[in-house]
Design a protein around this motif. Structure first.
Motif, mmCIF file in Angstrom:
data_model
loop_
_atom_site.group_PDB
_atom_site.id
_atom_site.type_symbol
_atom_site.label_atom_id
_atom_site.label_comp_id
_atom_site.label_asym_id
_atom_site.label_seq_id
_atom_site.Cartn_x
_atom_site.Cartn_y
_atom_site.Cartn_z
ATOM 1 N N SER A 1 29.531 -21.977 2.070
ATOM 2 C CA SER A 1 30.974 -21.778 2.229
ATOM 3 C C SER A 1 31.766 -22.057 0.959
ATOM 4 C CB SER A 1 31.499 -22.632 3.380
ATOM 5 O OG SER A 1 31.311 -23.984 3.070
ATOM 6 N N LEU B 1 33.278 -17.226 5.302
ATOM 7 C CA LEU B 1 32.688 -18.184 6.242
ATOM 8 C C LEU B 1 33.728 -19.085 6.888
ATOM 9 C CD1 LEU B 1 29.360 -19.277 4.544
ATOM 10 C CD2 LEU B 1 29.625 -18.108 6.709
ATOM 11 N N PHE B 2 33.475 -19.383 8.130
ATOM 12 C CA PHE B 2 34.275 -20.338 8.888
ATOM 13 C C PHE B 2 33.340 -21.478 9.240
ATOM 14 C CE2 PHE B 2 36.326 -16.316 9.306
ATOM 15 C CZ PHE B 2 37.665 -16.624 9.198
ATOM 16 N N PRO B 3 33.763 -22.603 9.727
ATOM 17 C CA PRO B 3 35.138 -22.946 10.057
ATOM 18 C C PRO B 3 35.870 -23.623 8.899
ATOM 19 C CG PRO B 3 33.628 -24.590 10.903
ATOM 20 C CD PRO B 3 32.797 -23.588 10.169
ATOM 21 N N ASP B 4 37.184 -23.434 8.880
ATOM 22 C CA ASP B 4 38.053 -24.203 7.995
ATOM 23 C C ASP B 4 39.478 -24.130 8.540
ATOM 24 O OD1 ASP B 4 39.088 -21.753 7.108
ATOM 25 O OD2 ASP B 4 37.655 -21.625 5.476
ATOM 26 N N SER C 1 40.983 -21.254 10.765
ATOM 27 C CA SER C 1 40.677 -21.088 12.183
ATOM 28 C C SER C 1 40.844 -22.370 12.983
ATOM 29 C CB SER C 1 39.250 -20.564 12.341
ATOM 30 O OG SER C 1 38.357 -21.369 11.596
ATOM 31 N N SER C 2 40.604 -23.524 12.351
ATOM 32 C CA SER C 2 40.660 -24.741 13.168
ATOM 33 C C SER C 2 41.810 -25.660 12.803
ATOM 34 C CB SER C 2 39.330 -25.496 13.100
ATOM 35 O OG SER C 2 38.969 -25.717 11.769
ATOM 36 N N PHE D 1 34.645 -17.000 13.523
ATOM 37 C CA PHE D 1 36.004 -17.039 14.074
ATOM 38 C C PHE D 1 35.959 -17.089 15.600
ATOM 39 C CE2 PHE D 1 40.384 -15.883 14.664
ATOM 40 C CZ PHE D 1 41.005 -16.291 13.492
ATOM 41 N N GLU E 1 34.808 -20.503 16.913
ATOM 42 C CA GLU E 1 35.874 -21.491 16.762
ATOM 43 C C GLU E 1 36.937 -21.336 17.837
ATOM 44 O OE1 GLU E 1 36.886 -24.101 14.266
ATOM 45 O OE2 GLU E 1 37.064 -22.782 12.534
ATOM 46 N N LYS E 2 37.246 -20.087 18.167
ATOM 47 C CA LYS E 2 38.270 -19.850 19.195
ATOM 48 C C LYS E 2 37.751 -20.291 20.567
ATOM 49 C CE LYS E 2 41.154 -18.910 16.430
ATOM 50 N NZ LYS E 2 42.188 -19.919 16.192
ATOM 51 N N LEU F 1 26.796 -20.935 8.559
ATOM 52 C CA LEU F 1 27.682 -21.037 9.713
ATOM 53 C C LEU F 1 27.123 -22.034 10.730
ATOM 54 C CD1 LEU F 1 30.247 -19.564 10.737
ATOM 55 C CD2 LEU F 1 28.735 -18.127 12.079
#
Lengths: 249, 388
Positions: free
Chosen positions: A53, A217-220, A223-224, B80, B83-84, B112
């Motif tokens: 990430s 890439l998530f999460p960061d 999104s959160s 995404f 996370e949701k 991820l």
């Protein structure tokens, strides 16, 4: 030779010697554990980066040196606060625990560190809370008081007291690059319900806007949401491995 | 919390695949239209939000993302989306599983998974033999299977579950055991070993319905796993102690659960001990019509009798068996007393294990689960059991 005499005396009395030896070993191990705990939790530690990430700057498997006392630390999760030497700055690379981690029994971490220490890091308490030990490495972009928004994957910031939005690169002096090379097509179109371009968000006191350089890439924080300072565990100051890419951040 | 009152498990169906396997009869298809995929995912989130508010009093204990191939989604979309889901669920479940196909494992997916609180990875290996993979039409090579497992094994704090398929047309016993041995090299916490069922309307059925399947492949492979120390806790499932799938145990105990996404199934119960099985539409337009059209959901009513039969059918699949205390109380009857003649017959053959709390088929008895259930159903019909 007083020392030799003492030593021989002990040798001829195996019972007390053995007991004394055992006591010394246990005392040594407990002191070592305490020292290790204080050193790694509150002063300095290392991490092996588990995620891409922070591409292109930091790769998976890179090893970083983390300094803890620069930021406030919280003993026993969040019961006791030790003030930091400074506050997190824009552009700092930090390690932090993700927002969605909750219901973490406060005693689990100290117990787990004892287990890990005595098993030479081979054993971890594999409870369903284990993921709470995992940390993320990303970059602080928004500070308390800022207004933050994202446009085309670039963070735009109106600093506290500022009048207009500036890009993250303008405010941090172009110290890093971001990666958007293989984001899905139309990711930033208005029709995309997952579009991570955000409306203006005010960064609250005690919170930070944290995002990875690799915008795929998530999460960061996109999104959160904002990250509480309690979750930020330390600042990455040095990449010490691989050797050919050593650098100070 | 009373038995069956509140759904504690959520299944999320991702209907997209890289390529449809020949044996698969689950609802899935290939799409390269990113915005269509995102609309489906977005509507799935909407359904989760509404179902949770409608049916749940407490947080989910288990979450399972299956398919299809969830990991065929673009990493950004998948990250995404997850996370949701967590945001809607408002808590991290005790067990959070995602199904993974080996050919979709890359650095981005690993990154991820490293950062998300997914703690159980269910990997569709199916076989390590290239001929067998070819027969079942997997889009994967043995080398890709090994590479994926090596990458996933390196992740901290994740329980690995491997899916294997046995008794593939043309497979011989030594090949089936070889698959298990190769799987065991990765010391997985859980293995699902399925007997290949040739489902009608699948390409595999059309091609191989006349070819013999060697049942011994599955039996010998299952014995090998059992002798290697895995707990054979359900007909097709093996786990190290304490690593049984909580999500699937919930199905086998006939607890209520929610399923969201195209073609996903939910089962909920009312206070009259009757159930409703809700199946969302598998037609994209109907699903995308959303809550106003109830996602094109079909509702099947389950009577108390249906529920009892399913409880027996599912319970006897597991080593735990049917929980007599809870179910006697729930159905207000004595299950052992009701089934006594059948139970006695099977007990005499040594196929029943019966303590006071649970009634179960023994490990050898579970190999005859179908015949046992036929006996039970015939008996229930004969005595014309009803709940009046």
């Amino acid at each position: 030779m007083g020392f030799n005499k003492k030593y021989q005396y002990s040798l001829y009395r195996p019972g007390p010697f053995k007991r004394f030896f055992l006591f010394r070993v246990i005392r040594f191990l407990l002191i070592a554990l305490l020292f290790y705990e204080i050193l790694t939790v509150y002063i300095i530690s290392t991490v092996i980066v588990q995620s891409s990430s922070m591409l292109p700057g930091i790769q998976r498997e890179d090893r970083l040196l983390i300094v803890k006392p620069l930021y406030s630390q919280y003993l026993f999760d969040k019961f006791i606060k030790i003030p930091g030497l400074s506050n997190p700055k824009r552009g700092d690379i930090v390690i932090y625990r993700q927002n969605f981690i909750n219901n973490y029994p406060w005693y689990l971490k100290p117990v787990n560190s004892v287990v890990r220490f005595f098993t030479l890091q081979k054993k971890n308490l594999k409870t369903n809370h284990s993921y709470n030990d995992s940390i993320s490495v990303k970059r602080i972009i928004g500070l308390p008081g800022d207004i933050v928004k994202i446009k085309n994957n670039v963070v735009q910031i109106k600093p506290s007291g500022g009048e207009r939005f500036l890009t993250e690169f303008e405010l941090t002096g172009n110290r890093y690059n971001i990666n958007i090379s293989s984001l899905p097509e139309n990711w930033n179109s208005d029709e995309n319900p997952f579009n991570s371009d955000t409306e203006e968000t005010a960064v609250k006191d005690g919170y930070y806007f944290i995002i990875g350089d690799n915008r795929e890439l998530f999460p960061d924080s996109r999104s959160s949401g904002l990250v509480s300072s309690e979750l930020i565990k330390g600042k990455a100051v040095l990449r010490y491995w691989p050797f050919e890419r050593i650098n100070v951040f | 919390m009373s038995f069956r009152a509140d759904p504690r498990s959520l299944y999320i169906h991702i209907p997209f695949c890289v390529k449809k396997c020949r044996y698969c009869d689950f609802y899935s298809f290939f799409s390269s239209d990113d915005s269509f995929i995102r609309n489906i995912l977005s509507e799935t989130l909407n359904q989760i939000r509404i179902y949770k508010a409608q049916y749940c009093k407490s947080n989910f204990k288990t979450l399972y993302i299956g398919g299809g191939t969830p990991t065929s989604l673009k990493t950004a979309d998948l990250g995404f989306f997850i996370e949701k889901i967590l945001e809607i669920c408002d808590s991290v479940p005790e067990e959070f599983t995602i199904e993974i196909n080996p050919e979709t494992v890359d650095n981005n997916l690993i990154s991820l998974l490293a950062e998300l609180p997914v703690n159980r990875l269910s990997i569709g290996i199916q076989s390590f033999n290239s001929n067998m993979l070819e027969v079942i039409g997997r889009n994967c090579s043995p080398r890709a299977n090994f590479n994926a497992l090596e990458m996933l094994k390196a992740l901290d704090n994740k329980n690995l579950s491997l899916d294997l398929i046995s008794s593939i047309p043309g497979q011989i016993v030594s090949e089936a055991i070889d698959d298990v041995k190769k799987a065991l090299r990765f010391a997985p916490d859980h293995i699902s070993l399925y007997y290949l069922t040739l489902e009608k309307k699948t390409p595999l059925y059309d091609k191989y319905s006349d070819t013999d399947q060697d049942e011994n492949c599955w039996v010998e492979a299952a014995d090998y796993l059992y002798e290697s120390g895995y707990n054979h806790y359900e007909i097709s499932n093996f786990a190290k102690s304490g690593k049984e799938s909580l999500h699937n145990m919930n199905y086998w105990r006939m607890e209520s659960y929610l399923g969201c996404g195209m073609s996903a199934v939910s089962t909920v119960y009312d206070e009259n001990k009757c159930g409703s099985r809700l199946t969302a539409s598998s037609v994209p337009e109907n699903f995308l019509a959303g809550p106003d059209k109830q996602w094109g959901t079909k509702v099947e009513k389950l009577s108390s009798y249906d529920l009892l039969v399913e409880t027996l059918m599912m319970g006897f699949r597991t080593s735990e068996g049917v929980d007599l205390e809870k179910n006697n109380d729930y159905f207000n009857l004595d299950i052992r007393e009701l089934l006594l003649p059948v139970i006695e017959g099977w007990k005499n053959k040594g196929y029943i294990s019966d303590d006071n709390k649970n009634l179960a088929l023994s490990r050898s008895g579970r190999f005859f689960h179908n015949s046992f259930m036929i006996d039970i159903l015939r008996y229930l019909e004969k005595v014309k059991y009803n709940f009046t």
